[in-house]
Design an enzyme around this catalytic site. Structure first.
Site, PDB file in Angstrom:
ATOM      1  N   ARG A 101       9.808   7.219  -2.830  1.00  0.00           N
ATOM      2  CA  ARG A 101       9.827   6.970  -1.393  1.00  0.00           C
ATOM      3  C   ARG A 101       8.682   7.642  -0.660  1.00  0.00           C
ATOM      4  O   ARG A 101       8.440   7.379   0.518  1.00  0.00           O
ATOM      5  CB  ARG A 101      11.152   7.454  -0.793  1.00  0.00           C
ATOM      6  CG  ARG A 101      12.365   6.770  -1.350  1.00  0.00           C
ATOM      7  CD  ARG A 101      13.617   7.307  -0.721  1.00  0.00           C
ATOM      8  NE  ARG A 101      13.685   6.967   0.684  1.00  0.00           N
ATOM      9  CZ  ARG A 101      14.213   5.861   1.161  1.00  0.00           C
ATOM     10  NH1 ARG A 101      14.725   4.982   0.349  1.00  0.00           N
ATOM     11  NH2 ARG A 101      14.225   5.622   2.444  1.00  0.00           N
TER      12      ARG A 101
ATOM     13  N   CYS B  76       9.829   8.726   2.790  1.00  0.00           N
ATOM     14  CA  CYS B  76      10.421  10.049   2.754  1.00  0.00           C
ATOM     15  C   CYS B  76      11.786   9.954   2.063  1.00  0.00           C
ATOM     16  O   CYS B  76      12.585   9.069   2.366  1.00  0.00           O
ATOM     17  CB  CYS B  76      10.631  10.695   4.115  1.00  0.00           C
ATOM     18  SG  CYS B  76       9.120  10.997   5.017  1.00  0.00           S
TER      19      CYS B  76
ATOM     20  N   LYS C 299      -0.857  -6.700  -6.664  1.00  0.00           N
ATOM     21  CA  LYS C 299      -0.488  -5.759  -7.749  1.00  0.00           C
ATOM     22  C   LYS C 299      -1.705  -4.970  -8.186  1.00  0.00           C
ATOM     23  O   LYS C 299      -1.643  -3.757  -8.382  1.00  0.00           O
ATOM     24  CB  LYS C 299       0.078  -6.503  -8.979  1.00  0.00           C
ATOM     25  CG  LYS C 299       1.459  -7.052  -8.867  1.00  0.00           C
ATOM     26  CD  LYS C 299       2.558  -6.033  -8.823  1.00  0.00           C
ATOM     27  CE  LYS C 299       2.876  -5.550  -7.454  1.00  0.00           C
ATOM     28  NZ  LYS C 299       3.676  -6.240  -6.546  1.00  0.00           N
TER      29      LYS C 299
ATOM     30  N   LYS D 230       7.677   3.195  -1.537  1.00  0.00           N
ATOM     31  CA  LYS D 230       8.510   2.074  -1.975  1.00  0.00           C
ATOM     32  C   LYS D 230       9.247   1.432  -0.811  1.00  0.00           C
ATOM     33  O   LYS D 230       9.370   0.229  -0.725  1.00  0.00           O
ATOM     34  CB  LYS D 230       9.523   2.617  -2.994  1.00  0.00           C
ATOM     35  CG  LYS D 230      10.439   1.595  -3.572  1.00  0.00           C
ATOM     36  CD  LYS D 230       9.754   0.875  -4.697  1.00  0.00           C
ATOM     37  CE  LYS D 230      10.520  -0.308  -5.199  1.00  0.00           C
ATOM     38  NZ  LYS D 230       9.603  -1.325  -5.709  1.00  0.00           N
TER      39      LYS D 230
ATOM     40  N   GLU E 214      -2.877  -2.445  -5.397  1.00  0.00           N
ATOM     41  CA  GLU E 214      -1.893  -1.380  -5.171  1.00  0.00           C
ATOM     42  C   GLU E 214      -2.001  -0.257  -6.198  1.00  0.00           C
ATOM     43  O   GLU E 214      -1.941   0.909  -5.852  1.00  0.00           O
ATOM     44  CB  GLU E 214      -0.461  -1.947  -5.317  1.00  0.00           C
ATOM     45  CG  GLU E 214       0.121  -2.537  -4.091  1.00  0.00           C
ATOM     46  CD  GLU E 214       1.542  -3.050  -4.344  1.00  0.00           C
ATOM     47  OE1 GLU E 214       2.400  -2.788  -3.513  1.00  0.00           O
ATOM     48  OE2 GLU E 214       1.784  -3.723  -5.372  1.00  0.00           O
TER      49      GLU E 214
ATOM     50  N   HIS F 195     -14.810 -22.205   1.001  1.00  0.00           N
ATOM     51  CA  HIS F 195     -14.996 -21.883   2.417  1.00  0.00           C
ATOM     52  C   HIS F 195     -15.296 -20.399   2.618  1.00  0.00           C
ATOM     53  O   HIS F 195     -15.101 -19.872   3.706  1.00  0.00           O
ATOM     54  CB  HIS F 195     -13.756 -22.290   3.215  1.00  0.00           C
ATOM     55  CG  HIS F 195     -13.497 -23.763   3.152  1.00  0.00           C
ATOM     56  ND1 HIS F 195     -14.281 -24.688   3.780  1.00  0.00           N
ATOM     57  CD2 HIS F 195     -12.554 -24.469   2.483  1.00  0.00           C
ATOM     58  CE1 HIS F 195     -13.825 -25.911   3.531  1.00  0.00           C
ATOM     59  NE2 HIS F 195     -12.775 -25.796   2.735  1.00  0.00           N
TER      60      HIS F 195
ATOM     61  N   TRP G 103       6.463  11.090   2.941  1.00  0.00           N
ATOM     62  CA  TRP G 103       5.409  10.101   3.135  1.00  0.00           C
ATOM     63  C   TRP G 103       4.947  10.320   4.571  1.00  0.00           C
ATOM     64  O   TRP G 103       5.700  10.106   5.512  1.00  0.00           O
ATOM     65  CB  TRP G 103       5.949   8.685   2.954  1.00  0.00           C
ATOM     66  CG  TRP G 103       4.885   7.649   2.983  1.00  0.00           C
ATOM     67  CD1 TRP G 103       4.114   7.211   1.931  1.00  0.00           C
ATOM     68  CD2 TRP G 103       4.456   6.891   4.119  1.00  0.00           C
ATOM     69  NE1 TRP G 103       3.243   6.245   2.353  1.00  0.00           N
ATOM     70  CE2 TRP G 103       3.432   6.025   3.681  1.00  0.00           C
ATOM     71  CE3 TRP G 103       4.835   6.862   5.468  1.00  0.00           C
ATOM     72  CZ2 TRP G 103       2.771   5.144   4.537  1.00  0.00           C
ATOM     73  CZ3 TRP G 103       4.174   5.981   6.315  1.00  0.00           C
ATOM     74  CH2 TRP G 103       3.164   5.129   5.851  1.00  0.00           C
TER      75      TRP G 103
ATOM     76  N   ASN H  37      13.603  11.834   7.885  1.00  0.00           N
ATOM     77  CA  ASN H  37      12.910  10.617   7.492  1.00  0.00           C
ATOM     78  C   ASN H  37      12.922   9.709   8.707  1.00  0.00           C
ATOM     79  O   ASN H  37      13.985   9.409   9.243  1.00  0.00           O
ATOM     80  CB  ASN H  37      13.664   9.970   6.319  1.00  0.00           C
ATOM     81  CG  ASN H  37      13.164   8.570   6.001  1.00  0.00           C
ATOM     82  OD1 ASN H  37      12.005   8.255   6.255  1.00  0.00           O
ATOM     83  ND2 ASN H  37      14.025   7.751   5.434  1.00  0.00           N
ATOM     84  N   GLY H  38      11.725   9.309   9.163  1.00  0.00           N
ATOM     85  CA  GLY H  38      11.667   8.438  10.336  1.00  0.00           C
ATOM     86  C   GLY H  38      10.569   8.887  11.270  1.00  0.00           C
ATOM     87  O   GLY H  38       9.677   9.645  10.888  1.00  0.00           O
TER      88      GLY H  38
ATOM     89  N   GLU I 294       0.105 -12.423  -5.027  1.00  0.00           N
ATOM     90  CA  GLU I 294       0.895 -11.342  -5.617  1.00  0.00           C
ATOM     91  C   GLU I 294       0.100 -10.645  -6.736  1.00  0.00           C
ATOM     92  O   GLU I 294       0.131  -9.411  -6.850  1.00  0.00           O
ATOM     93  CB  GLU I 294       2.225 -11.905  -6.135  1.00  0.00           C
ATOM     94  CG  GLU I 294       3.151 -10.929  -6.828  1.00  0.00           C
ATOM     95  CD  GLU I 294       3.584  -9.728  -5.987  1.00  0.00           C
ATOM     96  OE1 GLU I 294       3.332  -9.691  -4.778  1.00  0.00           O
ATOM     97  OE2 GLU I 294       4.153  -8.797  -6.588  1.00  0.00           O
TER      98      GLU I 294
END
Ligand code: G6P
Length: 611
Positions: free
Chosen positions: A27, A2, A488, A606, A491, A507, A73, A99-100, A484
């Site tokens: 955000r 947010c 990427k 983010k 995402e 395995h 968000w 926000n929260g 990573e």
């Protein structure tokens, strides 16, 4: 998560709020909304992005010199028009953006319902604004007192801006656990979740601390705690250039940030590496250097990409400084009752410096007596203010939701720390220290070389853009890079991807391999080279497609793999800084070819300021 913005001053608020929301959209982008006060209170909000809001307000009255705005968000309540912020209290007196998370919302809601309050949305935020109004009306107190009293009843995290129709020349800001910055202009004030929307208006800012409240009238600002203790604010000067937060000719922030990496890494070691002989200076660690040198154990904590950087850190510290290292997801660490000793050093890695789980893990480690070091990118954010010592990455603002330059900058800091520590502890020789530091200094030029080959990577992206699954394999220092690379891809392109240590393939993941499965193998020249060649053969024997990242001049893998992407040679401890670049580019191009929103992938944010 947010983004919140606010303005009070002589100018029209709407354009300031709108451009601020655009800067903060990374955000969260489930919905957007603004409230403007001009005689009456006007609220415009809708599901979707800030651009949807912009269309929505066409033809509407957007005048007003006091206003607040929000990009969401979603936590409580699905993303829709009704749940979008701002929220207005039942009698229309108060308007809030938040926000929260209000954790005790259901108890508070029940109490308010018992007192006749009704609710339109499914959000926790609407409960808070009604609680403020209830206290205001019932207690016959000022808006400021009502806000502060309401906040004493709230359990959870908040960064809020509140306006009141009965005190229209005022915005009240408060924070606990969610970031909030106040910009101090000339007879005007700006508010935002981070400094990026403020920098074009003023470079003087005050970062609110937890439990701080700013009561802002047109020409006057007062800082106090929620408990009404006056505070003298620390006005800081922003060292942020507007050019740094714009796309600078690139199609997306992510692409710009990938291409910025040579510069970002140089900025990370600028002033920290001296030559003839090479030496590393980390001023932010001087006062705890003894603790670090004598640490019995280092625990690295982080989330997402920062956790991957932490894994590279584990290999670096153990190899170069011979200190045992554990790497933990902050979210697991904080809840699993870990054993933390007073001679442990905790390294918390976070681009934003605001990730809720990482913050909570730091608090826990501090309570138990450990020394905590922060590696953060956003200057003035919560983590650097909470830790005992730290090293900023100085990579510049990272706006693309998928982290790129922050990762390489974090690994650069970890490399410097490990080299310095190894040298101090005499676990690496003077000669090796010189060689390694020089290698690090040469990394930006090597990244430039890789970036010049971006067209080749684009061609490979074209071939695999329609894959449904991908596997990423690496060994040693390059295993975290495999993780990573996979992160990427998933995402931003929504292709399922998994990163694995190459030897673990047999395995489990080997069962997935067939002629449709692209397998990205990160196989730079290092001590596991022969082993990873065998892993490639195992994939080829099962008709898998191999796309290998190899060191330049490699001839062996070139013969086996379907495609190769070359990276310059480097010491294996620094290879992650190079090998990750083609994987970032590949994910970027695949996502663009699939028509995905690269900078704002669905459901992500983010800065994750909720747990
Ligand atoms: C979110 C972001 C990731 C980031 C992670 C940790 O999930 O989308 O890119 O790696 O948070 O964030 P931090 O700011 O703590 O590094």
């Amino acid at each position: 998560m947010c983004g919140i913005v606010g303005y009070i001053g002589p100018k029209q608020a709407y354009p300031i709020l709108l451009s601020g929301l655009k800067r903060l959209e990374y955000r969260g982008y489930d919905s957007a909304g603004i409230a403007l006060l001009n005689g009456k209170n006007r609220i415009y909000k809708c599901k979707g992005k800030v651009s949807d809001l912009e269309k929505y307000v066409i033809g509407k009255d957007i005048s007003g010199t006091v206003g607040i705005g929000h990009t969401r968000w979603a936590t409580h309540g699905e993303p829709n028009d009704v749940n979008a912020h701002p929220h207005v209290s039942m009698n229309g007196i108060f308007t809030i953006i938040h926000n929260g998370i209000i954790e005790n919302y259901s108890r508070l809601k029940k109490r308010l319902i018992d007192r006749g309050y009704t609710f339109k949305s499914d959000t926790d935020t609407e409960i808070l604004v009604n609680l403020i109004e209830y206290i205001y009306l019932k207690g016959q107190v000022s808006a400021e007192i009502a806000v502060r009293l309401a906040l004493t009843k709230v359990i959870g995290a908040f960064g809020i801006l509140v306006t009141c129709t009965e005190e229209p020349d005022m915005i009240i800001a408060a924070r606990k656990g969610s970031p909030l910055v106040v910009g101090v202009g000339d007879g005007e004030y700006f508010f935002a979740s981070d400094a990026t929307p403020i920098v074009e208006h003023t470079n003087r800012v005050v970062y609110l601390n937890d439990n701080d409240v700013a009561v802002v009238h047109r020409e006057e600002i007062t800082f106090k705690t929620i408990m009404n203790v006056k505070i003298t604010p620390k006005i800081q000067k922003l060292d942020l250039d507007i050019g740094e937060i714009e796309k600078g000719g690139f199609d997306h922030f992510m692409l710009k940030e990938i291409f910025e990496q040579p510069r970002a890494i140089e900025d990370t070691f600028r002033g920290r590496i001296s030559r003839n002989p090479f030496e590393i200076h980390l001023g932010g660690l001087y006062h705890i250097m003894d603790k670090l040198i004598n640490a019995k154990r280092i625990i690295i904590i982080g989330c997402g990409t920062s956790w991957h950087a932490g894994l590279v850190g584990e290999y670096l510290f153990e190899e170069l400084a011979r200190i045992p290292v554990e790497v933990e997801y902050a979210s697991e660490f904080r809840y699993r009752n870990p054993v933390i000793l007073s001679d442990d050093v905790i390294i918390a890695i976070s681009q934003s410096g605001e990730t809720a789980d990482t913050l909570a893990a730091i608090k826990l480690a501090k309570e138990q007596g450990a020394t905590v070091i922060g590696i953060c990118n956003v200057v003035g954010s919560s983590i650097p203010r909470l830790t005992h010592a730290g090293v900023y990455t100085h990579a510049g603002p990272e706006i693309g939701v998928a982290s790129t330059k922050a990762f390489t900058a974090q690994v650069t800091v970890l490399s410097m720390m490990a080299m310095l520590l190894g040298h101090e502890r005499k676990t690496i020789s003077d000669k090796n220290y010189q060689i390694l530091v020089e290698e690090l200094v040469n990394i930006p030029a090597k990244i430039e070389q890789i970036l010049k080959e971006s067209n080749k990577i684009k061609q490979i992206a074209e071939l695999y853009k329609n894959s449904n699954n991908c596997l990423y394999l690496g060994r040693g220092y390059l295993f975290p890079v495999a993780l990573e690379g996979a992160l990427k891809l998933k995402e931003i392109s929504y292709i399922h991807a998994e990163g694995y240590p190459a030897a673990e393939m047999k395995h489990g993941p080997i069962a997935l391999i067939d002629e449709h499965m692209p397998v990205f193998v990160i196989a730079a020249k290092d001590k596991s080279y022969d082993k990873i060649v065998s892993n490639i053969q195992e994939v080829k024997a099962r008709k898998g497609i191999v796309i290998a990242i190899v060191s330049e001049g490699d001839t062996v893998i070139r013969k086996l793999a379907d495609h190769v992407m070359e990276v310059p040679l480097a010491d294996e401890s620094l290879a992650p800084l190079l090998a990750v670049i083609p994987l970032q580019l590949l994910s970027y191009y695949i996502a663009v070819l699939r028509g995905c929103n690269v900078d704002q992938p669905r459901n992500l944010a983010k800065s994750v300021t909720v747990e």
